[in-house]
Design a protein around this motif. Structure first.
Motif, PDB file in Angstrom:
ATOM      1  N   ALA A 226       0.815  -1.219   0.000  1.00  0.00           N
ATOM      2  CA  ALA A 226       0.000   0.000   0.000  1.00  0.00           C
ATOM      3  C   ALA A 226       0.846   1.266   0.000  1.00  0.00           C
ATOM      4  O   ALA A 226       0.529   2.244  -0.684  1.00  0.00           O
ATOM      5  N   VAL A 227       1.948   1.248   0.742  1.00  0.00           N
ATOM      6  CA  VAL A 227       2.814   2.422   0.819  1.00  0.00           C
ATOM      7  C   VAL A 227       3.483   2.722  -0.528  1.00  0.00           C
ATOM      8  O   VAL A 227       3.898   3.847  -0.794  1.00  0.00           O
ATOM      9  N   CYS A 228       3.575   1.720  -1.400  1.00  0.00           N
ATOM     10  CA  CYS A 228       4.214   1.875  -2.717  1.00  0.00           C
ATOM     11  C   CYS A 228       3.274   2.516  -3.741  1.00  0.00           C
ATOM     12  O   CYS A 228       3.721   3.087  -4.740  1.00  0.00           O
ATOM     13  N   PHE A 229       1.960   2.363  -3.500  1.00  0.00           N
ATOM     14  CA  PHE A 229       0.969   2.749  -4.507  1.00  0.00           C
ATOM     15  C   PHE A 229       0.992   4.235  -4.842  1.00  0.00           C
ATOM     16  O   PHE A 229       0.678   4.627  -5.959  1.00  0.00           O
ATOM     17  N   GLY A 230       1.343   5.065  -3.870  1.00  0.00           N
ATOM     18  CA  GLY A 230       1.320   6.506  -4.103  1.00  0.00           C
ATOM     19  C   GLY A 230       2.211   6.945  -5.251  1.00  0.00           C
ATOM     20  O   GLY A 230       1.888   7.902  -5.954  1.00  0.00           O
ATOM     21  N   CYS A 231       3.317   6.257  -5.448  1.00  0.00           N
ATOM     22  CA  CYS A 231       4.239   6.594  -6.541  1.00  0.00           C
ATOM     23  C   CYS A 231       4.180   5.588  -7.686  1.00  0.00           C
ATOM     24  O   CYS A 231       4.215   5.967  -8.856  1.00  0.00           O
ATOM     25  N   HIS A 232       4.119   4.302  -7.328  1.00  0.00           N
ATOM     26  CA  HIS A 232       4.234   3.252  -8.337  1.00  0.00           C
ATOM     27  C   HIS A 232       2.903   2.696  -8.824  1.00  0.00           C
ATOM     28  O   HIS A 232       2.888   1.855  -9.727  1.00  0.00           O
ATOM     29  N   GLY A 233       1.802   3.154  -8.247  1.00  0.00           N
ATOM     30  CA  GLY A 233       0.485   2.704  -8.689  1.00  0.00           C
ATOM     31  C   GLY A 233       0.116   1.355  -8.106  1.00  0.00           C
ATOM     32  O   GLY A 233       0.984   0.544  -7.800  1.00  0.00           O
ATOM     33  N   PRO A 234      -1.193   1.085  -7.965  1.00  0.00           N
ATOM     34  CA  PRO A 234      -1.635  -0.175  -7.372  1.00  0.00           C
ATOM     35  C   PRO A 234      -1.338  -1.407  -8.224  1.00  0.00           C
ATOM     36  O   PRO A 234      -1.358  -2.530  -7.719  1.00  0.00           O
ATOM     37  N   ASP A 235      -1.059  -1.201  -9.513  1.00  0.00           N
ATOM     38  CA  ASP A 235      -0.721  -2.332 -10.382  1.00  0.00           C
ATOM     39  C   ASP A 235       0.706  -2.212 -10.916  1.00  0.00           C
ATOM     40  O   ASP A 235       1.071  -2.859 -11.892  1.00  0.00           O
ATOM     41  N   GLY A 236       1.510  -1.366 -10.269  1.00  0.00           N
ATOM     42  CA  GLY A 236       2.902  -1.212 -10.680  1.00  0.00           C
ATOM     43  C   GLY A 236       3.121  -0.296 -11.856  1.00  0.00           C
ATOM     44  O   GLY A 236       4.256  -0.120 -12.291  1.00  0.00           O
ATOM     45  N   ASN A 237       2.037   0.282 -12.397  1.00  0.00           N
ATOM     46  CA  ASN A 237       2.169   1.256 -13.475  1.00  0.00           C
ATOM     47  C   ASN A 237       2.108   2.649 -12.844  1.00  0.00           C
ATOM     48  O   ASN A 237       1.047   3.109 -12.432  1.00  0.00           O
TER      49      ASN A 237
ATOM     50  N   ILE B 112       2.358   6.521 -11.408  1.00  0.00           N
ATOM     51  CA  ILE B 112       1.473   7.658 -11.630  1.00  0.00           C
ATOM     52  C   ILE B 112       2.113   8.743 -12.474  1.00  0.00           C
ATOM     53  O   ILE B 112       1.426   9.607 -12.998  1.00  0.00           O
ATOM     54  N   GLY B 113       3.415   8.747 -12.597  1.00  0.00           N
ATOM     55  CA  GLY B 113       4.099   9.784 -13.360  1.00  0.00           C
ATOM     56  C   GLY B 113       5.425   9.307 -13.886  1.00  0.00           C
ATOM     57  O   GLY B 113       5.998   8.326 -13.391  1.00  0.00           O
ATOM     58  N   PRO B 114       5.980   9.984 -14.877  1.00  0.00           N
ATOM     59  CA  PRO B 114       7.167   9.510 -15.588  1.00  0.00           C
ATOM     60  C   PRO B 114       8.479   9.593 -14.823  1.00  0.00           C
ATOM     61  O   PRO B 114       9.493   9.103 -15.297  1.00  0.00           O
ATOM     62  N   THR B 115       8.472  10.190 -13.643  1.00  0.00           N
ATOM     63  CA  THR B 115       9.704  10.212 -12.861  1.00  0.00           C
ATOM     64  C   THR B 115       9.825   8.981 -11.972  1.00  0.00           C
ATOM     65  O   THR B 115      10.892   8.717 -11.422  1.00  0.00           O
ATOM     66  N   PHE B 116       8.722   8.240 -11.828  1.00  0.00           N
ATOM     67  CA  PHE B 116       8.722   7.022 -11.023  1.00  0.00           C
ATOM     68  C   PHE B 116       8.697   5.808 -11.948  1.00  0.00           C
ATOM     69  O   PHE B 116       7.851   5.728 -12.837  1.00  0.00           O
ATOM     70  N   PRO B 117       9.578   4.834 -11.748  1.00  0.00           N
ATOM     71  CA  PRO B 117       9.613   3.688 -12.659  1.00  0.00           C
ATOM     72  C   PRO B 117       8.383   2.795 -12.534  1.00  0.00           C
ATOM     73  O   PRO B 117       7.827   2.626 -11.453  1.00  0.00           O
ATOM     74  N   LYS B 118       7.982   2.230 -13.660  1.00  0.00           N
ATOM     75  CA  LYS B 118       6.955   1.193 -13.646  1.00  0.00           C
ATOM     76  C   LYS B 118       7.596  -0.081 -13.104  1.00  0.00           C
ATOM     77  O   LYS B 118       8.668  -0.483 -13.550  1.00  0.00           O
ATOM     78  N   LEU B 119       6.935  -0.695 -12.142  1.00  0.00           N
ATOM     79  CA  LEU B 119       7.418  -1.946 -11.579  1.00  0.00           C
ATOM     80  C   LEU B 119       6.685  -3.146 -12.169  1.00  0.00           C
ATOM     81  O   LEU B 119       7.136  -4.279 -12.032  1.00  0.00           O
ATOM     82  N   ALA B 120       5.572  -2.883 -12.814  1.00  0.00           N
ATOM     83  CA  ALA B 120       4.727  -3.942 -13.371  1.00  0.00           C
ATOM     84  C   ALA B 120       5.509  -4.804 -14.354  1.00  0.00           C
ATOM     85  O   ALA B 120       6.171  -4.290 -15.250  1.00  0.00           O
TER      86      ALA B 120
END
Length: 200
Positions: free
Chosen positions: A32-43, A45-53
């Motif tokens: 849950a703490v990761c979702f703010g930057c990396h999104g709930p599905d790893g995609n 929210i913005g281009p400065t944060f890497p997609k983890l999906a």
């Protein structure tokens, strides 16, 4: 044959034998703490944060460990990684690995075309190997060798990481592979490859 194969696997960065086994269900409860930057599905929210999906579990776990130990400097992430156990890292990695990375838009067709050429064929005049050799033609990387998936990653993020490797600010690549490659790329080369990767 075994004597030849084992050093080869080790040299490619395979470390699955020493890493904790990740539990995606447990990771979901910790993410849950990761979702703010990396999104709930790893995609992200913005281009400065890497997609983890869709990223390889071992690669994500290695990056978290490198951040926690300071091998990969990340002022934004160190506060989150510092309190994670090896099992936490493995669980989070398993959770985000199960998603698919979203594909980005094609903003500049000419730039994407140039990036595709570099990605698939390299730049012979500069001694730059094809990105596809390690990251695969489809951008899915190589989990066994710990080469990350790059397909669909934000161009802005890729651009920044390639420049960080080029300058030496990021140095957690095995055998200086990325530093050596990025060191031969111009800003224009990096912009093109980054645009292509996002469009994959």
């Amino acid at each position: 044959m075994k004597k030849l194969l084992i050093p080869l696997i080790v040299s490619l960065g395979f470390s699955g034998a020493v890493m904790a086994q990740g539990d995606a269900a447990a990771g979901e409860g910790k993410a849950a703490v990761c979702f703010g930057c990396h999104g709930p599905d790893g995609n992200s929210i913005g281009p400065t944060f890497p997609k983890l999906a869709g990223q390889h579990e071992n690669y994500l776990t290695k990056q978290l460990k490198d951040i926690k130990t300071g091998v990969r400097p990340s002022p934004l992430m160190i506060g989150f990684a510092a309190g994670l156990s090896d099992q936490d890292m493995a669980d989070l990695s398993a959770f985000f690995a199960k998603f698919d990375a979203s594909k980005g838009p094609v903003a500049d067709e000419a730039l994407v075309a140039k990036g595709k050429e570099i990605y698939n064929a390299g730049i012979q005049s500069k001694g730059v190997a094809a990105c596809a050799a390690c990251h695969a033609p489809d951008g899915n990387g190589n989990g066994l060798a710990n080469f990350p998936a790059v397909r669909g990653q934000y161009a802005m993020y890729v651009d920044g990481q390639l420049k960080a490797f080029r300058s030496g600010a990021r140095a957690n690549d095995p055998a200086k592979m990325m530093r050596d490659t990025a060191g031969k790329l111009s800003d224009a080369d990096i912009a093109a490859v980054s645009a292509y990767i996002e469009s994959m």
